[in-house]
Design a protein around this motif. Structure first.
Motif, PDB file in Angstrom:
ATOM      1  N   PRO A 543      69.435  20.338  35.396  1.00  0.00           N
ATOM      2  CA  PRO A 543      70.301  20.022  36.484  1.00  0.00           C
ATOM      3  C   PRO A 543      71.581  21.000  36.653  1.00  0.00           C
ATOM      4  O   PRO A 543      71.793  21.870  35.744  1.00  0.00           O
ATOM      5  CB  PRO A 543      70.765  18.711  36.113  1.00  0.00           C
ATOM      6  N   GLY A 544      72.191  20.978  37.805  1.00  0.00           N
ATOM      7  CA  GLY A 544      73.232  22.034  38.135  1.00  0.00           C
ATOM      8  C   GLY A 544      72.704  23.128  38.905  1.00  0.00           C
ATOM      9  O   GLY A 544      73.517  24.048  39.382  1.00  0.00           O
ATOM     10  N   GLY A 545      71.511  23.124  39.411  1.00  0.00           N
ATOM     11  CA  GLY A 545      71.099  24.293  40.242  1.00  0.00           C
ATOM     12  C   GLY A 545      70.745  23.581  41.528  1.00  0.00           C
ATOM     13  O   GLY A 545      70.862  22.539  42.013  1.00  0.00           O
ATOM     14  N   LEU A 546      70.445  24.737  42.510  1.00  0.00           N
ATOM     15  CA  LEU A 546      70.059  24.623  43.906  1.00  0.00           C
ATOM     16  C   LEU A 546      68.900  25.455  44.065  1.00  0.00           C
ATOM     17  O   LEU A 546      68.523  26.655  43.974  1.00  0.00           O
ATOM     18  CB  LEU A 546      71.159  24.919  44.692  1.00  0.00           C
ATOM     19  N   HIS A 547      67.515  24.619  44.937  1.00  0.00           N
ATOM     20  CA  HIS A 547      66.583  25.179  45.199  1.00  0.00           C
ATOM     21  C   HIS A 547      66.759  25.582  46.683  1.00  0.00           C
ATOM     22  O   HIS A 547      66.820  24.850  47.641  1.00  0.00           O
ATOM     23  CB  HIS A 547      65.465  24.212  45.147  1.00  0.00           C
ATOM     24  N   ALA A 548      66.540  26.927  47.007  1.00  0.00           N
ATOM     25  CA  ALA A 548      66.339  27.724  48.178  1.00  0.00           C
ATOM     26  C   ALA A 548      65.197  27.168  48.699  1.00  0.00           C
ATOM     27  O   ALA A 548      64.285  27.003  48.342  1.00  0.00           O
ATOM     28  CB  ALA A 548      66.875  28.945  48.241  1.00  0.00           C
TER      29      ALA A 548
END
Length: 851
Positions: A543-548
């Motif tokens: 967790p803590g990420g962003l999927h472009a």
């Protein structure tokens, strides 16, 4: 624990014929889940400090095939008013549905769709408008609310409900517009062919004490984006008429040219004592004259929509007018409301001659500023990092009011959380988005419905003494949940130029979709054409990420522009979205301190008590202000004169204003207390006013005062000024050039202080000997009855810069909500018996005030 430690994620794994699952959650402790092939049990942690002390669980049993699946849900959490702890939901093949590897996610989406369908009614009803149902293919507001209210409907449509049934959305919005009653002339300054958006019954007799009827524009904008052809053209024409009439009326009645802002109560936060100081309840003129962030943002949005629709209609003059107003208002909001020390927009400005920010903040206003483009990217991220968030979701206000029950105070509202999620996705703020998404799922799951509100620390719909009122399937909560899934996760966002496909998928939200490599949304309609959206999901990560977004395809072809109707075929259209691996975010959150869940006054999260001024006396050029509330001795006190901070020398329970003050000026003092440890500040005290040597009072018995029609010469003061009666004061002498405040000592007990439609709204015109006219709208809102005696209060102030000489003052009708055709069936004063615009006048005050 730090916030980053609260984010945990596990995924589905096959283990000896059964499935084990833990859902992503942002919480003090992660929820855990175990599942059989056909049943999943999800455990949600309890609040760690003084809550119920037990964890809650929700079980989901899924049967059937996609398109006709049945979900049986059971919650161990306490249900509102001892309601059922289980419910069964069956999908419909004709309505939107999702298919993921997470049964709870699918069930909660099905629940939102089912509740949207239940809220789609053929007739509405409210006891204030009689006992008979009103035929209307509308959206009703919820299980407890069978009527249509302007702000509830509009925010629900904006968040995600408009696309569910655009025709019903348009019908519901038009139900909240009106022309004037037969026999009521359209007031001067308002286009004759326009409509008015309805401000519902409310504080002080409604508009313009409350002015957030402009929230209607948000729902109208989203509805227009989902309509086409003749339906859109017809609705656009009526929408422009409603916006023109409303904006022109509000410009006359609520706009303050001195700071470029609109007066009126907060949007949605309309239970006075919950978010204002307690003294405001008996002084609603101060509320009318204060300025709220959320209400000014909705005015901005209404102007932008009016500008766009005027351009569509070929009316470039109107478009330039409203576009210019919007540009000016954007600058005024930024100047007045932004608090650089807090990194947030303040909730409201005081009603002082020099309005100032109160150290109170609300999530809706700040989120609306972000999604409306008023906050740039840097400021938006700062807001989302600075606004304090509780373990199970963000409260709607910060800090909380002490010793006040749960409703807006000490509460989460899912629709506001949904706006926070929209703001976070716009700003790319991963942690704020994860916390909001987790709160929406937790609230809908534990309470087996999309509730009106939740207690702020436990996230429960029923906790001890609150929330005070709470309805299931609340319309804007339903709209918020639909928007969370359809608009945020699947990225389906209709706009004026077509559908923008802009999914926002964090690592934590991705894990909520389960271990499968895809998630599918079926049953979405755009302008009559069916659409299916498939997410090609990356593996679950930390967790803590962003999927472009890596690629979007429409019917097999790469998509790089908004989807228009011309790009869609008559059969089902397929959108496939592929994501890249997650990149870590660099976000932070401000966490609410872990305080006892039953606390009503913990200094770490609650405002200090509001100080009270007992008296103020002049001694030469100095003023001594006595503080009545001994609690205030434990606070750092700040002294304000007409809204400007002045040096206050402490002398026991008194504050001494040591700044020079001319004897001719009338002034008002207020005090703010700040906790020495938490540094949270109180609401401002009720102003205490001292009149200057040159102040004038014209009583209702003054021979210079006449009325038309003439009053009985035998009549004694006070004087009732009703609808159709004008009042004139001649030979009013202004001795010297300066700034003068005009106000009226009045009574208006026509109806309750917290409802009705009969706020006394008058136009005050001042004419000089040379014929120069100045005019403004003066309000005299409802007052709570005070036993057998007349309860006198002060109206709002009208301020003019004047030259010396003789003037004529005239008071005439403007209009209020009782003048609208929509209120012909209203059972209270100003309804069936005819419009009412009346107050009892004791005296008129003219005070020389400081610049």
């Amino acid at each position: 624990m730090k916030a980053s430690q609260w984010l945990t994620s596990r995924c589905f794994r096959s283990r000896a014929g059964r499935t084990v699952m833990t859902l992503v959650s942002v919480a003090v402790l992660p929820p855990t889940a175990t599942a059989k092939v056909d049943e999943t049990v999800v455990t949600f942690p309890a609040y760690p400090d003084g809550g119920t002390g037990v964890d809650w669980s929700v079980s989901v049993r899924k049967t059937g095939q996609p398109g006709s699946r049945t979900f049986e849900l059971h919650s161990t959490a306490p249900q509102r008013e001892n309601g059922p702890s289980s419910r069964t939901i069956t999908e419909s093949e004709t309505l939107p549905r999702v298919a993921t590897a997470n049964p709870l996610f699918d069930a909660l989406f099905a629940q939102a769709v089912a509740e949207a369908r239940t809220n789609s009614v053929s007739a509405i009803q409210d006891e204030a408008y009689g006992t008979q149902p009103i035929v209307c293919a509308c959206f009703e507001t919820g299980e407890k609310w069978h009527y249509v209210w302007t702000r509830d409907l509009s925010y629900a449509l904006d968040l995600g409900l408009a696309g569910f049934d655009p025709e019903r959305a348009a019908t519901s919005l038009l139900f909240k517009t009106s022309d004037f009653r037969p026999g009521v002339a359209v007031p001067t300054g308002i286009p004759a062919d326009s409509l008015q958006i309805i401000q519902d019954t409310g504080s002080g007799g409604s508009w313009p004490v409350s002015t957030d009827r402009t929230s209607w524009a948000l729902g109208a904008e989203r509805t227009l984006a989902n309509l086409d052809g003749a339906q859109r053209s017809q609705f656009a024409t009526k929408a422009l008429a409603a916006l023109k009439g409303t904006l022109e009326a509000d410009r006359i009645a609520a706009f303050d040219a001195r700071d470029g802002l609109y007066g009126g109560e907060h949007s949605f936060l309309d239970w006075r004592e919950q978010t204002y100081a307690a003294w405001i309840t008996d002084n609603l003129s101060a509320m009318a004259q204060s300025k709220a962030l959320s209400t000014n943002v909705t005015h901005y949005r209404a102007m932008r929509l009016a500008e766009r629709l005027a351009l569509e209609a070929g009316d470039e003059v109107a478009a330039k007018r409203y576009g210019g107003w919007a540009d000016d208002l954007a600058r005024a909001i930024d100047t007045a409301f932004w608090d650089p020390g807090a990194g947030l927009y303040a909730t409201y400005l005081t009603a002082d001659l020099n309005p100032r920010r109160v150290q109170k903040f609300d999530l809706l206003g700040n989120a609306l500023a972000i999604v409306s483009g008023l906050a740039d990217d840097q400021r938006a991220r700062q807001i989302l990092s600075q606004y304090p968030v509780a373990p199970f979701g963000p409260p709607v206000v910060w800090p909380q009011a002490p010793n006040m029950f749960v409703y807006h105070n000490r509460a989460q509202w899912p629709f506001v959380t949904a706006y926070a999620l929209k703001a976070a996705s716009r700003a790319g703020h991963v942690m704020a988005a994860d916390r909001a998404a987790s709160a929406l799922m937790r609230g809908a799951a534990l309470n087996l419905s999309n509730m009106e509100n939740l207690e702020w620390l436990t996230g429960l719909g029923q906790f001890d003494d609150g929330p005070q009122i709470n309805s299931r399937r609340q319309l804007w909560s339903v709209g918020g949940y639909l928007g969370f899934a359809i608009g945020t996760i699947f990225g389906w966002q209709p706009e004026f130029d077509g559908v923008h496909v802009k999914p926002f998928l964090t690592s934590a939200i991705r894990a909520q979709l389960g271990e499968s490599s895809k998630a599918v949304l079926t049953g979405v309609q755009y302008l009559g054409r069916p659409v299916q959206i498939e997410l090609a999901l990356p593996p679950i990560g930390q967790p803590g990420g962003l999927h472009a977004v890596k690629e979007i395809r429409l019917n097999g072809k790469p998509l790089s522009q908004p989807i228009t109707a011309a790009m869609l075929r008559q059969g089902t259209n397929k959108v496939v979205i592929t994501f890249a691996p997650a990149k870590p975010g660099a976000d932070t959150l401000t966490e609410v301190p872990i305080i006892p869940a039953r606390s009503h006054d913990d200094a770490r999260a609650f405002m200090p008590p509001t100080p009270q001024i007992a008296s103020a006396t002049r001694q030469g050029n100095q003023v001594s202000i006595m503080i009545a509330d001994t609690v205030a001795t434990a606070l750092d006190l700040a002294l304000y004169r007409d809204g400007k901070i002045v040096p206050g020398q402490r002398a026991g329970e008194a504050l001494i204003d040591t700044a020079p003050l001319a004897a001719t000026f009338s002034v008002c003092y207020s005090v703010v207390g700040t906790d020495k440890t938490s540094r949270l500040s109180s609401q401002p005290s009720q102003p205490y006013c001292l009149r200057g040597e040159g102040a004038q009072s014209i009583t209702s018995a003054d021979p210079r005062l006449t009325t038309n029609p003439p009053r009985d010469s035998e009549s004694a003061a006070p004087l009732a000024i009703g609808r159709g009666t004008s009042l004139t004061v001649r030979d009013l002498r202004i001795p010297a050039a300066g700034r003068y405040a005009f106000s009226i000592r009045y009574s208006n007990t026509i109806y309750d202080h917290n409802t009705g439609i009969t706020n006394a709204v008058k136009r005050l015109t001042l004419t000089s000997q040379s014929g120069v006219k100045r005019s403004a709208i003066l309000q005299m809102p409802h007052i709570r009855p005070d036993g057998a005696s007349i309860p006198w209060r002060r109206s709002m102030n009208i301020v003019f810069d004047l030259e010396p000489g003789n003037f004529t003052l005239q008071l005439d009708d403007f209009f209020n909500m009782s003048d609208l055709r929509s209120n012909v069936t209203y059972i209270g004063p100003g309804g069936r018996s005819g419009p009412v615009n009346e107050a009892v006048i004791d005296s008129i005050s003219i005070d020389n005030v400081m610049n």
